[in-house]
Design a protein around this motif. Sequence first.
Motif, short mmCIF file in Angstrom:
data_model
loop_
_atom_site.label_atom_id
_atom_site.label_comp_id
_atom_site.label_asym_id
_atom_site.label_seq_id
_atom_site.Cartn_x
_atom_site.Cartn_y
_atom_site.Cartn_z
N GLY A 206 0.83 -1.19 0.00
CA GLY A 206 0.00 0.00 0.00
C GLY A 206 0.87 1.25 0.00
N GLY A 207 0.49 2.22 -0.83
CA GLY A 207 1.25 3.45 -0.91
C GLY A 207 2.55 3.32 -1.67
N GLY A 208 2.82 2.14 -2.22
CA GLY A 208 4.04 1.91 -2.98
C GLY A 208 3.84 2.20 -4.46
N PRO A 209 4.73 1.67 -5.29
CA PRO A 209 4.63 1.92 -6.74
C PRO A 209 3.40 1.23 -7.33
CG PRO A 209 6.31 0.28 -6.28
CD PRO A 209 5.89 0.83 -4.95
N GLU A 210 2.98 1.71 -8.48
CA GLU A 210 1.89 1.08 -9.21
C GLU A 210 2.16 1.18 -10.70
OE1 GLU A 210 -1.66 4.20 -9.78
OE2 GLU A 210 -1.27 3.73 -7.67
N TYR A 211 1.45 0.36 -11.46
CA TYR A 211 1.66 0.32 -12.90
C TYR A 211 0.29 0.25 -13.58
CZ TYR A 211 2.90 -1.58 -17.51
OH TYR A 211 3.03 -1.80 -18.86
N GLU A 212 0.06 1.13 -14.56
CA GLU A 212 -1.19 1.14 -15.31
C GLU A 212 -0.96 0.58 -16.70
OE1 GLU A 212 -2.87 5.04 -15.26
OE2 GLU A 212 -3.59 4.83 -13.20
N PHE A 213 -1.91 -0.20 -17.18
CA PHE A 213 -1.75 -0.82 -18.49
C PHE A 213 -3.12 -1.09 -19.08
CE2 PHE A 213 -1.88 -3.72 -15.07
CZ PHE A 213 -2.12 -5.02 -15.47
N THR A 214 -3.15 -1.53 -20.34
CA THR A 214 -4.40 -1.71 -21.05
C THR A 214 -4.93 -3.13 -20.89
OG1 THR A 214 -3.38 -2.48 -23.11
CG2 THR A 214 -3.56 -0.10 -22.81
N PRO A 215 -6.22 -3.35 -21.18
CA PRO A 215 -6.76 -4.72 -21.14
C PRO A 215 -6.01 -5.68 -22.05
CG PRO A 215 -8.56 -3.14 -21.16
CD PRO A 215 -7.30 -2.35 -21.38
N SER B 275 0.84 -11.86 -4.35
CA SER B 275 0.34 -10.57 -3.88
C SER B 275 -1.17 -10.56 -4.05
CB SER B 275 1.00 -9.44 -4.68
OG SER B 275 0.58 -8.18 -4.24
N ALA B 276 -1.92 -10.47 -2.96
CA ALA B 276 -3.38 -10.63 -3.00
C ALA B 276 -4.10 -9.31 -3.29
CB ALA B 276 -3.87 -11.19 -1.67
N ALA B 277 -5.14 -9.40 -4.11
CA ALA B 277 -6.06 -8.29 -4.37
C ALA B 277 -5.34 -7.02 -4.81
CB ALA B 277 -6.91 -8.02 -3.13
N THR B 278 -4.34 -7.17 -5.68
CA THR B 278 -3.55 -6.01 -6.11
C THR B 278 -3.73 -5.67 -7.59
OG1 THR B 278 -1.66 -7.50 -6.45
CG2 THR B 278 -1.75 -6.30 -4.37
N LEU B 279 -4.43 -6.50 -8.35
CA LEU B 279 -4.65 -6.22 -9.77
C LEU B 279 -6.12 -5.98 -10.02
CD1 LEU B 279 -3.00 -7.88 -12.82
CD2 LEU B 279 -5.47 -7.54 -12.81
N THR B 280 -6.43 -4.86 -10.67
CA THR B 280 -7.81 -4.53 -11.00
C THR B 280 -7.90 -4.00 -12.42
OG1 THR B 280 -7.61 -2.26 -10.15
CG2 THR B 280 -8.38 -3.94 -8.61
N CYS B 281 -9.07 -4.15 -13.02
CA CYS B 281 -9.36 -3.58 -14.34
C CYS B 281 -10.77 -3.02 -14.30
CB CYS B 281 -9.27 -4.65 -15.43
SG CYS B 281 -7.61 -5.30 -15.75
N GLU B 282 -11.05 -2.11 -15.21
CA GLU B 282 -12.42 -1.60 -15.29
C GLU B 282 -13.36 -2.69 -15.79
OE1 GLU B 282 -13.39 2.17 -16.47
OE2 GLU B 282 -11.77 3.09 -15.37
N GLY B 283 -12.87 -3.50 -16.71
CA GLY B 283 -13.64 -4.66 -17.14
C GLY B 283 -14.78 -4.37 -18.08
N VAL B 284 -14.78 -3.21 -18.72
CA VAL B 284 -15.85 -2.91 -19.68
C VAL B 284 -15.60 -3.72 -20.94
CG1 VAL B 284 -16.96 -1.11 -21.04
CG2 VAL B 284 -16.09 -0.59 -18.75
N PRO B 285 -16.57 -4.53 -21.37
CA PRO B 285 -16.36 -5.36 -22.56
C PRO B 285 -15.90 -4.54 -23.75
CG PRO B 285 -18.37 -6.01 -21.45
CD PRO B 285 -17.89 -4.76 -20.77
N ALA B 286 -14.84 -5.01 -24.42
CA ALA B 286 -14.24 -4.26 -25.51
C ALA B 286 -14.87 -4.59 -26.86
CB ALA B 286 -12.74 -4.54 -25.55
N SER B 287 -15.42 -5.78 -27.02
CA SER B 287 -15.98 -6.18 -28.31
C SER B 287 -16.95 -7.33 -28.11
CB SER B 287 -14.85 -6.60 -29.27
OG SER B 287 -14.19 -7.74 -28.75
N ALA B 288 -17.65 -7.66 -29.17
CA ALA B 288 -18.64 -8.73 -29.09
C ALA B 288 -18.00 -10.07 -29.43
CB ALA B 288 -19.81 -8.44 -30.03
N THR B 289 -16.93 -10.40 -28.74
CA THR B 289 -16.27 -11.68 -28.97
C THR B 289 -17.03 -12.79 -28.25
OG1 THR B 289 -14.83 -11.20 -27.09
CG2 THR B 289 -13.99 -10.66 -29.28
N ALA B 290 -16.60 -14.04 -28.50
CA ALA B 290 -17.25 -15.18 -27.85
C ALA B 290 -17.14 -15.04 -26.34
CB ALA B 290 -16.58 -16.47 -28.30
N THR B 291 -18.27 -15.18 -25.66
CA THR B 291 -18.30 -14.98 -24.21
C THR B 291 -19.03 -16.13 -23.53
OG1 THR B 291 -20.34 -13.72 -24.41
CG2 THR B 291 -18.28 -12.46 -24.46
#
Length: 360
Positions: free
Chosen positions: A52-61, A184-200
């Motif tokens: 907590g309060g340490g470095p973080e990294y942002e990236f794309t889906p 490392s627990a509960a440290t990765l998150t994404c918005e999770g908005v579907p990007a396309s109508a792929t097989a789901t």
Amino acid sequence: MPEPSPSRKRRGRLLRSGAACVVLTAVAGYVAVQYVTGGAGDPGCRVVSAEGGGPEYEFTPEQAVNAATIAAVGTDRGMPQRAVTIALATALQESALRNLGHGDRDSLGLFQQRPSQGWGTERQVTNPTYAADVFYAHLAKVRDYTELPLTVAAQRVQRSGYPEAYAKHEPDATLLAAALTGTSAATLTCEGVPASATATGPEAVRAALARDFGREAAQRARAEGARSQDSPSDDSKAGDSKAGDSKADDDKADDDKATGADVPAAETSGRTVTLPLSEGGSTGGRAVGERGWQLAHWAVANASALHIERVVYAGREWTAGHTDSRWRPAEDSGTEAAGVTGTGSSAGSGANAVRIVTAR
């Protein structure tokens, strides 16, 4: 009308040149951002330090899916977390974690591997699962690679013309590896908005699990490539050859010694895929908690591609669409209200199972 003075002409040329430089700088900046983010604009995903309060990294889906695949293949081979960190740093440098269909000369894919240097066929090296697997096969041959500086270990596999370039990605790769191997627990998150109508749906989740965690599929792909391709080129170039000592027989020997496929068991009910965990069972000999968080983070990383709506593990839940995308205390009553049912005693939000709920 009097002709403008020479000094006014010079000022006009300077103003036009200055304006052109501003436009070119803006375009170059835009192109650079698009290259790093894969053209996706908003990064969408984030990994933070467990302290907590340490470095973080942002990236794309897109980057998140590829990073999760690299980590899954590494743990499935029985490689240590340090190996996953080296692989992720390498892919960050070579492709910004994007599965490129182009590169220097015939370099392709996440690791910019060259078919002409024996890494595999074009189709293979642009398959993220195969590309990661063959990278680890070569890394495993580097003596004492876990004790070497990251950039040295990566360079002994890649033979890059820029041998120091991998070092700058080590902090980000370390954060990603900790989350995507589950240490490392509960440290990765994404918005999770579907990007396309792929097989789901649940079947798509199960297929993706087999893709990333099923080493038998990667071994078959390599065997087919060895049969369909001529012997690797003996031409070794100085600097950026990336040749490696790629021999099909050596890789096959590595496969024979590696751990077998460990595709997580999956139970499906409606829109819910439940992955039961048990000590020494579906964990591949790893601690249940680590395996659980690896699978939970893997699901979040794949949320946009697979239209995953909710992930529950160890009393915590991630839900798509939250602006902060944090892991929160799980609310089982909300699951029933949404019409999502469990799958018996192995379901639930405890540490004995990971529950993945798809949007449809």
